[in-house]
Design a protein around this motif. Structure first.
Motif, PDB file in Angstrom:
ATOM      1  N   GLU A 113      59.682 -11.039 -43.202  1.00 41.95           N
ATOM      2  CA  GLU A 113      60.313 -10.173 -42.205  1.00 41.95           C
ATOM      3  C   GLU A 113      61.395 -10.922 -41.426  1.00 41.95           C
ATOM      4  N   VAL A 114      61.106 -12.171 -41.059  1.00 37.55           N
ATOM      5  CA  VAL A 114      62.088 -12.984 -40.337  1.00 37.55           C
ATOM      6  C   VAL A 114      63.298 -13.260 -41.218  1.00 37.55           C
ATOM      7  N   ASP A 115      63.065 -13.550 -42.502  1.00 35.13           N
ATOM      8  CA  ASP A 115      64.183 -13.765 -43.430  1.00 35.13           C
ATOM      9  C   ASP A 115      65.049 -12.511 -43.528  1.00 35.13           C
ATOM     10  N   GLY A 116      64.406 -11.365 -43.640  1.00 31.73           N
ATOM     11  CA  GLY A 116      65.150 -10.102 -43.722  1.00 31.73           C
ATOM     12  C   GLY A 116      65.982  -9.858 -42.477  1.00 31.73           C
ATOM     13  N   ASP A 117      65.395 -10.152 -41.313  1.00 32.61           N
ATOM     14  CA  ASP A 117      66.113  -9.983 -40.049  1.00 32.61           C
ATOM     15  C   ASP A 117      67.310 -10.934 -39.981  1.00 32.61           C
TER      16      ASP A 117
ATOM     17  N   THR B 117      56.744 -16.878 -36.333  1.00 30.81           N
ATOM     18  CA  THR B 117      55.454 -17.559 -36.148  1.00 30.81           C
ATOM     19  C   THR B 117      55.255 -18.701 -37.150  1.00 30.81           C
ATOM     20  N   LEU B 118      55.964 -18.642 -38.286  1.00 33.58           N
ATOM     21  CA  LEU B 118      55.872 -19.728 -39.260  1.00 33.58           C
ATOM     22  C   LEU B 118      56.393 -21.029 -38.654  1.00 33.58           C
ATOM     23  N   VAL B 119      57.500 -20.952 -37.927  1.00 38.05           N
ATOM     24  CA  VAL B 119      58.060 -22.139 -37.269  1.00 38.05           C
ATOM     25  C   VAL B 119      57.079 -22.678 -36.233  1.00 38.05           C
ATOM     26  N   LEU B 120      56.446 -21.783 -35.492  1.00 40.04           N
ATOM     27  CA  LEU B 120      55.457 -22.223 -34.505  1.00 40.04           C
ATOM     28  C   LEU B 120      54.277 -22.907 -35.190  1.00 40.04           C
ATOM     29  N   TRP B 121      53.803 -22.304 -36.270  1.00 39.13           N
ATOM     30  CA  TRP B 121      52.656 -22.865 -36.997  1.00 39.13           C
ATOM     31  C   TRP B 121      52.991 -24.253 -37.544  1.00 39.13           C
ATOM     32  N   ARG B 122      54.171 -24.379 -38.173  1.00 42.27           N
ATOM     33  CA  ARG B 122      54.570 -25.677 -38.720  1.00 42.27           C
ATOM     34  C   ARG B 122      54.737 -26.719 -37.620  1.00 42.27           C
TER      35      ARG B 122
ATOM     36  N   PRO C 127      51.641 -20.578 -45.254  1.00 38.63           N
ATOM     37  CA  PRO C 127      50.260 -20.113 -45.462  1.00 38.63           C
ATOM     38  C   PRO C 127      50.245 -18.617 -45.758  1.00 38.63           C
ATOM     39  N   VAL C 128      49.240 -18.194 -46.521  1.00 37.19           N
ATOM     40  CA  VAL C 128      49.150 -16.796 -46.963  1.00 37.19           C
ATOM     41  C   VAL C 128      49.216 -15.825 -45.787  1.00 37.19           C
ATOM     42  N   GLY C 129      48.565 -16.154 -44.689  1.00 39.67           N
ATOM     43  CA  GLY C 129      48.520 -15.257 -43.539  1.00 39.67           C
ATOM     44  C   GLY C 129      49.860 -15.052 -42.852  1.00 39.67           C
ATOM     45  N   LEU C 130      50.813 -15.958 -43.103  1.00 37.82           N
ATOM     46  CA  LEU C 130      52.126 -15.840 -42.457  1.00 37.82           C
ATOM     47  C   LEU C 130      53.236 -15.445 -43.424  1.00 37.82           C
ATOM     48  N   ALA C 131      52.880 -15.160 -44.677  1.00 41.04           N
ATOM     49  CA  ALA C 131      53.894 -14.844 -45.684  1.00 41.04           C
ATOM     50  C   ALA C 131      54.674 -13.583 -45.331  1.00 41.04           C
ATOM     51  N   ASP C 132      53.970 -12.537 -44.884  1.00 42.21           N
ATOM     52  CA  ASP C 132      54.664 -11.289 -44.537  1.00 42.21           C
ATOM     53  C   ASP C 132      55.611 -11.495 -43.363  1.00 42.21           C
TER      54      ASP C 132
END
Length: 198
Positions: A50-54, A4-9, A41-46
């Motif tokens: 998770e995506v990095d871990g995957d 979702t970070l990629v979508l947000w950016r 953004p803080v709301g997408l940090a988790d």
């Protein structure tokens, strides 16, 4: 889309740009979106973590399953004839069979012709629906057991989902791979929906 970070950016960048010309602007659009050091953004940090871990897990899986050319296929236990080696880094899928439980009868969703169970099958992601929830109705339990005994297509591992109509909607209860209950709904127009899967 899991990242979702990629979508947000992407949304933010497109709103700022107001328009673009391809392929001229491709690099200017892609680099900020996939920048490892970019704004999170803080709301997408988790989610980003998770995506990095995957991603790291998939890289490790690829390294583990890689064939060492100098050793060939017989140099270790991974590549023996009985081994099951993942060939794609995607979620595992499985076939489910849709059935109707109505008036004490268990029938295929498409209940006509020689291939009714094939026509009543779907291929889905295995994570949100791993198995059927325990069935309380003894008659349905027996009907499922009889179906497995009498239908050559099925074995103990076949996932047959018996839907019951409730308030005009066909519903069943399943379990995720983590043992959580999920509600399953099926409609010929909208398809299969699994509610409560995380």
């Amino acid at each position: 889309y899991p990242d979702t970070l990629v979508l947000w950016r992407t949304t933010r960048l497109l709103a700022e740009q107001g328009g673009w010309r391809m392929p001229d602007d491709a690099r200017d659009l892609l680099e900020p979106v996939y920048d490892a050091d970019g704004l999170i953004p803080v709301g997408l940090a988790d989610n980003a973590q998770e995506v990095d871990g995957d991603t790291y897990a998939k890289q490790d899986a690829g390294k583990f399953a890689s064939l060492r050319l100098e050793g060939g296929y017989r140099s270790g236990p991974l590549w023996d004839e009985e081994a099951r080696v993942a060939t794609r880094l995607v979620d595992e899928s499985r076939t489910i069979y849709l059935a109707r439980w109505q008036e004490g009868q268990l029938t295929a969703w498409v209940d006509e012709g020689h291939y009714r169970w094939d026509l009543s099958s779907l291929r889905i992601n295995a994570k949100p629906l791993q198995e059927l929830a325990p069935v309380d109705d003894p008659a349905l339990q027996q009907a499922l057991a009889d179906l497995r005994d009498n239908e050559k297509l099925f074995d103990a591992g076949s996932l047959i989902v018996p839907f019951v109509v409730e308030e005009g909607t066909w519903r069943a209860i399943g379990m995720t791979e983590k043992g959580q209950q999920v509600a399953i709904e099926y409609d010929t127009d909208t398809g299969l929906e699994i509610r409560g899967a995380t």
